[in-house]
Write a protein that holds these residues in place. Structure first.
Motif, PDB file in Angstrom:
ATOM      1  N   LEU A 250       0.810  -0.998   0.139  1.00 36.88           N
ATOM      2  CA  LEU A 250       0.056  -0.029  -0.060  1.00 36.88           C
ATOM      3  C   LEU A 250       0.993   1.181   0.062  1.00 36.88           C
ATOM      4  O   LEU A 250       0.629   2.258  -0.715  1.00 36.88           O
ATOM      5  CB  LEU A 250      -0.979  -0.033   1.342  1.00 36.88           C
ATOM      6  CG  LEU A 250      -1.994   1.145   1.333  1.00 36.88           C
ATOM      7  CD1 LEU A 250      -3.010   1.307   0.179  1.00 36.88           C
ATOM      8  CD2 LEU A 250      -2.844   1.106   2.543  1.00 36.88           C
ATOM      9  N   ALA A 251       1.836   1.396   0.627  1.00 36.90           N
ATOM     10  CA  ALA A 251       2.867   2.405   0.907  1.00 36.90           C
ATOM     11  C   ALA A 251       3.500   2.671  -0.595  1.00 36.90           C
ATOM     12  O   ALA A 251       3.659   3.738  -1.088  1.00 36.90           O
ATOM     13  CB  ALA A 251       3.926   2.279   1.822  1.00 36.90           C
ATOM     14  N   ALA A 252       3.849   1.464  -1.147  1.00 35.53           N
ATOM     15  CA  ALA A 252       4.578   1.612  -2.536  1.00 35.53           C
ATOM     16  C   ALA A 252       3.476   2.216  -3.545  1.00 35.53           C
ATOM     17  O   ALA A 252       3.785   2.956  -4.198  1.00 35.53           O
ATOM     18  CB  ALA A 252       4.991   0.184  -2.859  1.00 35.53           C
ATOM     19  N   GLU A 253       2.500   1.746  -3.382  1.00 36.66           N
ATOM     20  CA  GLU A 253       1.388   2.310  -4.406  1.00 36.66           C
ATOM     21  C   GLU A 253       0.949   3.772  -4.228  1.00 36.66           C
ATOM     22  O   GLU A 253       0.882   4.447  -5.111  1.00 36.66           O
ATOM     23  CB  GLU A 253      -0.025   1.441  -4.224  1.00 36.66           C
ATOM     24  CG  GLU A 253      -0.035   0.081  -4.479  1.00 36.66           C
ATOM     25  CD  GLU A 253      -1.390  -0.860  -4.256  1.00 36.66           C
ATOM     26  OE1 GLU A 253      -2.269  -0.074  -3.806  1.00 36.66           O
ATOM     27  OE2 GLU A 253      -1.348  -2.025  -4.460  1.00 36.66           O
ATOM     28  N   PHE A 254       1.080   4.125  -2.849  1.00 35.68           N
ATOM     29  CA  PHE A 254       0.872   5.550  -2.770  1.00 35.68           C
ATOM     30  C   PHE A 254       1.890   6.337  -3.027  1.00 35.68           C
ATOM     31  O   PHE A 254       1.844   7.379  -3.707  1.00 35.68           O
ATOM     32  CB  PHE A 254       0.773   5.672  -0.992  1.00 35.68           C
ATOM     33  CG  PHE A 254       1.045   7.137  -0.719  1.00 35.68           C
ATOM     34  CD1 PHE A 254       0.081   8.079  -0.974  1.00 35.68           C
ATOM     35  CD2 PHE A 254       2.069   7.665   0.227  1.00 35.68           C
ATOM     36  CE1 PHE A 254       0.177   9.560  -0.623  1.00 35.68           C
ATOM     37  CE2 PHE A 254       2.362   8.726   0.389  1.00 35.68           C
ATOM     38  CZ  PHE A 254       1.601   9.868   0.190  1.00 35.68           C
TER      39      PHE A 254
END
Length: 497
Positions: A250-254
């Motif tokens: 999720l952090a990478a997608e953000f």
């Protein structure tokens, strides 16, 4: 209270009587007494006193307490009431209907942010041998606040059931930020059981409405009339738990999204995103993508300053990362545009307050290497109790360089405790100091540090405080509930310590 119970003889319905007694016992809800549990001292004390009075008013009070009281109060009140009825004490005609209700429908009104649920549970009294629903329809309304750990923070009762439900439907129909729907009674019970438990948990008085205490006993009793079902965590609209891998994804997608493209320090932005996701997962029922004005303000101005040690770069980046996260999350969850705008406005206003709210611990004269030894987990809230447990971490002691000792390491921890006692301490006593130091380091139980702070505030010496904590831990043994209760009861150091 037994004298006031004479008013129960004049009421005409069990609902009025139940609400009066719920208000009565709410007088001590959330209070603390030094001689034991307040429900035992005052609640069970009232039952015993009413039983001795032996009057029609006290009998009516006992009948209501048998339904509204805690399990122990209810059992004692029921036994006393039966004995009084057998001896011929008169009771009102409605007394047999106290608590004889059936659920008639449950609903929830929820805001688009996910900040709170307003749960409406409707009931009616049974009549006849078949238990059919009769008159006295009423609704229990409970407000559940997810920015306050999912606690029930307000409650009331309405006899205008149809008007209440129609008004809630009409408000939702004309407002895209509201949703109103009917839910299963099992869902309502699971949600409210969790919410009322969360309200009971704080050791300090919880931030509830002024009227909550008056309806607490009534609400607790009414929930038992709802059918039990599979326990579900609150809120009803949660996602599946986030694993470590899912959080990282999720952090990478953000960071790869359009919302984050303007962030100038990718490394600081990544660490800030991790904190935002952690807060959503650990403090908001596994909902890192939920954003609202209140949640963002609480995260930026309350949780971060208390819990997380940020680098200078992270302090500068955090408000900007939070704004970008709000845009990213709103797009993913479908938050209406007006909700996103209100959230961004709240972040903008909080940004001006953030430098004052977040006080970098290095500004208090603690250098960063020392902080990193005390806070390897970055838990800023642990700083004070860990400094109390290990006050000697710099300089030298004989040929020992204290700066090289790690208080998180078991072997180094023992050396630090020996130095704290100038090496003059027997091994058994040292082991107890190590036990207390470990508990303070981990914050387990939290009552340990709370008790230490109360004693320090009274002006007691640090070593005297430690010896009181050791004496209690040694006396109680391994029962965590008894240890927490004993620590809660500490108001001062006994003369014999």
């Amino acid at each position: 209270m037994v004298q006031a119970a004479r008013e129960l003889l004049a009421v005409r319905s069990p609902l009025d009587a139940e609400l009066m007694v719920s208000d009565m016992v709410g007088a001590w809800w959330g209070r603390r007494v030094r001689s034991g549990d307040v429900e035992q001292v005052l609640g069970e004390g009232l039952v015993d006193y009413a039983a001795k009075a032996g009057t029609p008013a006290s009998l009516t009070l006992l009948i209501c307490l048998a339904y509204l009281g805690t399990a122990r109060q209810g059992a004692k009140a029921e036994g006393a009431a039966l004995a009084m009825m057998e001896s011929g004490v008169a009771r009102p005609g409605w007394a047999d209907r106290v608590g004889a209700v059936k659920p008639a429908g449950c609903y929830v009104s929820r805001d688009a942010y996910g900040d709170q649920d307003t749960v409406i549970c409707t009931f009616a009294y049974r009549y006849g041998d078949g238990g059919e629903q009769g008159t006295d329809r009423h609704a229990l309304v409970v407000v559940v606040d997810y920015n306050m750990n999912g606690m029930a923070r307000d409650a009331w009762v309405s006899s205008q059931v149809d008007k209440l439900i129609e008004q809630a439907r009409a408000e939702a129909a004309g407002n895209p930020m509201l949703l109103f729907e009917e839910i299963e009674p099992q869902q309502a019970r699971a949600l409210l059981d969790s919410a009322m438990k969360a309200t009971r948990e704080p050791k300090t008085p919880p931030p509830v409405s002024d009227s909550y205490s008056a309806y607490h006993a009534f609400a607790r009793a009414r929930l038992k009339a709802l059918p039990p079902g599979r326990k579900r965590p609150a809120p009803l609209h949660i996602e599946a738990p986030y694993s470590r891998e899912r959080r990282a994804m999720l952090a990478a997608e953000f960071l790869a999204s359009d919302a984050a493209e303007h962030l100038s320090d990718p490394s600081a932005a990544s660490r800030c995103a991790d904190h935002i996701i952690e807060y959503g997962c650990e403090r908001d029922f596994g909902r890192p993508l939920r954003v609202s004005p209140t949640k963002c303000e609480t995260f930026l101005l309350d949780w971060l300053p208390r819990k997380v040690m940020l680098s200078v770069a992270e302090q500068e980046a955090m408000p900007h990362v939070l704004s970008a996260w709000a845009r990213f999350a709103a797009h993913r969850t479908g938050l209406p545009e007006q909700g996103l705008k209100a959230t961004l406005d709240a972040v903008w206003e909080a940004t001006a307050k953030f430098p004052e709210a977040y006080r970098d611990p290095t500004s208090f004269g603690l250098d960063r290497p020392l902080l990193e030894r005390l806070l390897p987990d970055g838990d800023l809230s642990a700083l004070a109790r860990r400094v109390f447990a290990f006050p000697y971490l710099q300089g030298t002691h004989g040929d020992v360089e204290l700066d090289k000792l790690n208080p998180a390491d078991e072997a180094d921890r023992r050396i630090l405790l020996e130095i704290d006692h100038d090496g003059v301490i027997d091994q058994e006593h040292l082991a107890w100091h190590e036990e207390i130091a470990t508990r303070l380091w981990e914050g387990d139980p939290p009552q340990l540090w709370e008790a230490a702070q109360r004693l320090l505030d009274l002006g007691h010496d640090r070593h005297d405080v430690l010896h009181v904590l050791i004496e209690i831990a040694e006396r109680i043994g391994g029962d965590p509930d008894e240890l927490a209760a004993a620590l809660d009861d500490i108001a001062d150091i006994p003369d014999e310590i």
